[in-house]
Every structure is written in C-alpha cells, then in structure tokens.
Motif scaffolding. Sequence first.
Motif, mmCIF file in Angstrom:
data_model
loop_
_atom_site.group_PDB
_atom_site.id
_atom_site.type_symbol
_atom_site.label_atom_id
_atom_site.label_comp_id
_atom_site.label_asym_id
_atom_site.label_seq_id
_atom_site.Cartn_x
_atom_site.Cartn_y
_atom_site.Cartn_z
ATOM 1 N N LEU A 70 0.826 -1.210 0.000
ATOM 2 C CA LEU A 70 0.000 0.000 0.000
ATOM 3 C C LEU A 70 0.860 1.260 0.000
ATOM 4 C CD1 LEU A 70 -2.807 -1.055 2.513
ATOM 5 C CD2 LEU A 70 -3.066 -0.672 0.050
ATOM 6 N N LEU A 71 1.939 1.250 0.767
ATOM 7 C CA LEU A 71 2.836 2.407 0.782
ATOM 8 C C LEU A 71 3.518 2.585 -0.565
ATOM 9 C CD1 LEU A 71 4.522 2.303 4.306
ATOM 10 C CD2 LEU A 71 2.878 3.966 3.441
ATOM 11 N N GLN A 72 3.886 1.491 -1.197
ATOM 12 C CA GLN A 72 4.496 1.564 -2.523
ATOM 13 C C GLN A 72 3.532 2.142 -3.552
ATOM 14 O OE1 GLN A 72 5.705 -2.507 -3.090
ATOM 15 N NE2 GLN A 72 7.670 -2.229 -2.036
ATOM 16 N N GLN A 73 2.234 1.948 -3.313
ATOM 17 C CA GLN A 73 1.206 2.490 -4.198
ATOM 18 C C GLN A 73 0.728 3.872 -3.753
ATOM 19 O OE1 GLN A 73 -1.856 -0.536 -4.108
ATOM 20 N NE2 GLN A 73 -0.456 -2.133 -4.804
ATOM 21 N N SER A 74 1.414 4.442 -2.748
ATOM 22 C CA SER A 74 1.085 5.769 -2.205
ATOM 23 C C SER A 74 -0.326 5.828 -1.624
ATOM 24 C CB SER A 74 1.255 6.844 -3.287
ATOM 25 O OG SER A 74 2.595 6.907 -3.713
ATOM 26 N N LYS A 75 -0.818 4.711 -1.131
ATOM 27 C CA LYS A 75 -2.137 4.670 -0.512
ATOM 28 C C LYS A 75 -1.994 4.880 0.996
ATOM 29 C CE LYS A 75 -4.239 1.737 -4.040
ATOM 30 N NZ LYS A 75 -4.962 0.450 -4.328
ATOM 31 N N LYS A 76 -1.572 6.075 1.354
ATOM 32 C CA LYS A 76 -1.263 6.362 2.745
ATOM 33 C C LYS A 76 -2.511 6.415 3.624
ATOM 34 C CE LYS A 76 3.082 8.753 1.825
ATOM 35 N NZ LYS A 76 3.912 9.954 2.087
ATOM 36 N N ARG A 77 -3.629 6.797 3.058
ATOM 37 C CA ARG A 77 -4.864 6.828 3.853
ATOM 38 C C ARG A 77 -5.296 5.420 4.243
ATOM 39 N NH1 ARG A 77 -9.612 10.234 1.555
ATOM 40 N NH2 ARG A 77 -10.248 10.019 3.725
ATOM 41 N N LYS A 106 -3.105 4.378 7.019
ATOM 42 C CA LYS A 106 -3.530 5.038 8.259
ATOM 43 C C LYS A 106 -4.675 4.273 8.923
ATOM 44 C CE LYS A 106 -5.817 8.941 7.929
ATOM 45 N NZ LYS A 106 -6.088 10.383 7.749
ATOM 46 N N SER A 107 -5.640 3.847 8.138
ATOM 47 C CA SER A 107 -6.777 3.105 8.682
ATOM 48 C C SER A 107 -6.337 1.767 9.268
ATOM 49 C CB SER A 107 -7.830 2.879 7.590
ATOM 50 O OG SER A 107 -8.331 4.111 7.111
ATOM 51 N N HIS A 129 3.505 6.970 11.544
ATOM 52 C CA HIS A 129 2.921 7.236 10.215
ATOM 53 C C HIS A 129 2.310 8.630 10.127
ATOM 54 C CE1 HIS A 129 1.181 6.392 6.324
ATOM 55 N NE2 HIS A 129 -0.046 6.631 6.768
ATOM 56 N N GLU A 130 1.586 9.028 11.178
ATOM 57 C CA GLU A 130 0.800 10.258 11.101
ATOM 58 C C GLU A 130 1.465 11.474 11.730
ATOM 59 O OE1 GLU A 130 -3.459 9.889 11.846
ATOM 60 O OE2 GLU A 130 -3.164 7.730 12.129
ATOM 61 N N GLY A 131 2.382 11.261 12.660
ATOM 62 C CA GLY A 131 3.053 12.393 13.270
ATOM 63 C C GLY A 131 2.504 12.767 14.635
ATOM 64 N N ILE A 132 2.898 13.949 15.103
ATOM 65 C CA ILE A 132 2.635 14.371 16.471
ATOM 66 C C ILE A 132 1.153 14.601 16.749
ATOM 67 C CG2 ILE A 132 2.856 16.856 16.085
ATOM 68 C CD1 ILE A 132 4.512 16.958 18.696
#
Length: 583
Positions: free
Chosen positions: A69-76, A79-80, A277-280
């Motif tokens: 998923l990260l390789q496909q830039s599916k970051k959302r 996140k889920s 993944h998401e930050g602070i």
Amino acid sequence: MVGKIIALRDMDNFSRRSSVYVDPECDKFFEMPLFIAASTTDMTTKCYCWQFSPGKEPALRSFTEIQQLLQQSKKRDVKSILRENSWPINSPIRAQLWPLLCAQHQTKQNMLEGFYWDMVHQVFGTTELSEKPIMLPAFVDPAHCITYHLTRTGRSVADRIVNVLGYDCPDITYSPVLYPITSILLHFMSEEEAYHCLASLVGSKEKVFIKQTKLQHEVTWKTVMQIAKKHTKNAVTYFQRICPGVKLERVFMDWCWWILAGLPFQHLVRIMDCYFHEGIKVLYRIALVIINLFHKECQSNNEWSPDNIKNDIGNALIKFCKKIPVSPSKLLHAAFSIRGLSSTYISRIFMKTEMILKSRSVLNNGGSKQLVKSRSSDNLPTSQSQVNIQMMSHTLTIRERLYTETCRNLLFTLWSWLPVRITMYQPVLLYTTEEHGCSLTTFYVRVEQHEPTLMMIKTCNNEVFGAYCSSRWFERNVKDDKGQRQAYFGTGETFLFSLYPERAKYPWVGIENEKDLGHASELFMAADSKMITIGGGEGQAIWMDENIRFGKTDSCKTFNNPPLCPTGDFEIRVLEVYGFDGA
C-alpha cells in the motif's frame, strides 16, 4: 563484536506467571512482553523474538500488505490499518513495520551502507560499546531519560544513538522526547535501524514528529492547551475550579509525559504504530482523551477526588495514566473519534501560537524569561547580518536608479523586519527575471524547494515592494488527508512590505490578535501553473500572472494592508527571489 549477544530488555525485572513475563512492580506494564536480543556479526544486527503462549490471534493485516500500500502511495489506507489493527505487543511485525513507516519521511538521500557505524567511529573513535557512562548531548533532559526496562547495555546503546544523532544534526538544541522514543525503538529493532528511524523523524519536512528547540517545545504544549480549552472545555474548567492556585500552564507543560512516562507500555506501543505514520497529531489526540478520562474519574473515583489532586494535579495525571481504565484499542478509538481536530486546524493553532511567541521575542526557560536578540538596540542588524546585507546590496539589480546609500538604508530596514533567526544566514539570489527569464515554470524550478524566500518586485513605475514567504512554494502540490490539494498554504510568519516610495511592513493580522479571525485571515500563499498569490480575503495583496509580466495588488484581510502601489494594477520590471543559505 562477532557473536556478541546484546539483551536489550532487562529480563531480571520480570517473573514468569502463566507463561507471561510481568514486571512485579507494575503488573500492567506488559500484557505479553517481547524479549528481544541483538546478535551482532560484522556490524549487521538481527532481532530475535521469543513469543510465549501467543494463543489464537485475530486475523491482522500483514507487513507485506502494508508495504504494498505504501508503494502504491495509498497512505490513507495505511492510516486506517494502523489505527484498527491491534497487533500484540510481542508481534514480530514491528521489527519491519516501524522502520518502513519511518523511512517514508526520510528527506536525505539514501545513506550508504555502514553510514551509522562510520559516524559511531567518528564520534567515539571505536565501534566497541564502552563500559563507561557516555555523556549525553545538551538537548537531552536528564530527568526524562526513560528506558522502559532496557538493560544496562541497552541503555548504553540508547546513549550512543542520541550522541551520534546530535553530532549529525547540530540544529537540535532541545528535544527531551528523543531519548524515550529511542528506547522504545530499541525494543523492536537493531541499533542501526533505530538511528535511521530517528534521523527520518527528525528530518521530516511534510509532517512533524519531534520538536527540536525550546521554542518549538513551548509552542507545542501551548498548542495542546489551546486545543484542550476548546475540545475538553468541561474538563479544563473543572481543573481550574478545583485548583485555583495552580496555573493551567504548569499542568500542560508536562503533557507529553502523561503519554511517554505515564501510559502502560502496551498502550504506548500501539500509539507508536500510528505516530510513526501520522506524526505528532496522534499524541495531541491521545492527550485530549487522557484529560477527558481523568475528568470522569475525578467525579466518580475517590482516589482522584479534588482534595487528593488539587495540590499536584500534574503528578496526579501521570499516576492516573499508569492506571488508565481503558485498553489500548479503546484509547485509540476515542482519540480518533474526536471531531473537528484536523491537521489543518492543529497547524493553524500551532502557527498562531508560534507567531505570538516569536513576535514577543521571548522563550520560556525554566520559568525565567530571556529576550532573544540578534539585533542591536537601535534595530540595526548585528555585524554578521551587516555582512549579509552588504552582499545583498551588491547583487540586487532591483536597486537600479536608486542611490547606493539609499539602497543600503532600504536593505537595512528590510533586514530589520526579518525573523531573528534568519538574519544570521547568507542571502542567495535564486531567481531574477533579468537573468532567468519571465516564466512561472522557471520560477518554480529555481525557487520551490527553498524555505523561506524573500520576493522583491520593482514595477515599471519604480515602486518597490514584496513579501517574505515563510513556506516552500512546492507546498502548492501537497495534498491533505482527503487527497485534495490545499488552495492556500504558508504560516503567519509571512509578511508584506513596501520599500519605495513608502516604507512599511504589513505582518499577519493574527500576531497581535489572539481571537479567531476566520479563514480569510490565514490565506498566506497560493500558486498554480497560471498565477502566484500572496494574501487573501476580500482582495489579493500580490497577484502575478504566469508570464511574470503583469500583476495587481489590493488590500486583504490576511495582512490588513493597503494596495502596495497606488494604481492597483502594475507591470513588472524586475522580480527577484532570494533564499537563505543554511536556513
């Protein structure tokens, strides 16, 4: 080092109960702890995981699925998954998952193999781990060197990592959370991998993970306090009522330690799954849930009655976190269920708080106030800044037809308006229409990755004005959590100025007004393939076309400025953009 076993977690502190190792002093510290050892051979470290009676596990997403998923830039989608998949604390997935999540934030080019060990040798003269204590860098807070039951060797490894990081990143001046995060990483990966994870988090540009200065640290806890006043209003009001002699600031100064020093380790690990993944912003959400839960317990549990907590509510909060009455899954679910707490909203509060502090030129240092100055009392630049200005005055073609001394005075004035930290950097001419042509495409190629930039315009009527742009122009391409490009970007550090024939600075209206002025007051910068805009709200302060030939200027709500030239419309004679080397 060959064949040497480094036990990172101190198993002497655990007793075996029903095939589960538990810290006898804190039964809830680990539900099913993981014992990790690092076998170091030829400077390559591998992690070994021993699981004890894992039982039947629910179907959880695999590392391979997340990697794809990260390789496909599916970051959302990632996140889920991270929010919903409660991998056990002893799951081996984190040994691969955490380095992968951190690596996506890496801004430097891929480090050569062995880079970390070369740095270790450069700093310490050897790659052998010394038995003597290692002096920690100044940015570490000795009172918060939390190790989460690392062994003595593990603690020495953590000491070495933060030392190398401090050597490689000299801009870090104050970052008390770095050490605890280092300790957490070492539970799941090798020393070298932990270093690379930290370097990626520290260097991240798109998302914020670790604050690195005292100013950022202060802005962060004040941001949490401001958000809490809105999203946990009843709880904050309750604490103020039962503790009238305690300033609210004293409570929120320790907000990150509610999480890092208070929560049980299994809660902390699940929070880190999302944080990497998401930050602070994940920690902000967790802090709000802690406040609400503590408020409810105060009203129903005598242990947290007003009489018991009013004298030290800060310490009571940390004690409460150690006994937090919800599971890691429920804690995360509550955190991510908070509405109206978008990244954009958090950034706006943070930016506004930062600008208020910077405008007052004050840092809070252990309760004492120090004026941060890089200018003389008569508002002239320091000697180093004067050297920089002299360099600018020799390169600015915009000074044409102006007397040299007049030009120098104008530049001194402009320099006195710059943020104090920028005045020590060398200005560099990035783009000029006289040399690079009149093309917005060329403008982006030469300018977009620099932050901040100083834009100066000279019209065909000899008016001179411009803007200090606090963010990269590349941010015009950045997408929000919904995958949409944000129309406006930038921070409240952006300001407009006029140099000729009038001299005036027009800062962001939010600096001296702590009230919410609405969306129109925060339209700092916008750009696409057809135009550039600075300032908005009932007009655009500066607008230029794609050929960088014609423009217009109006009053706007973001800066409360008049039109920067009398006619409103103008023809561009020269546009120059400067960056600051090392900023």
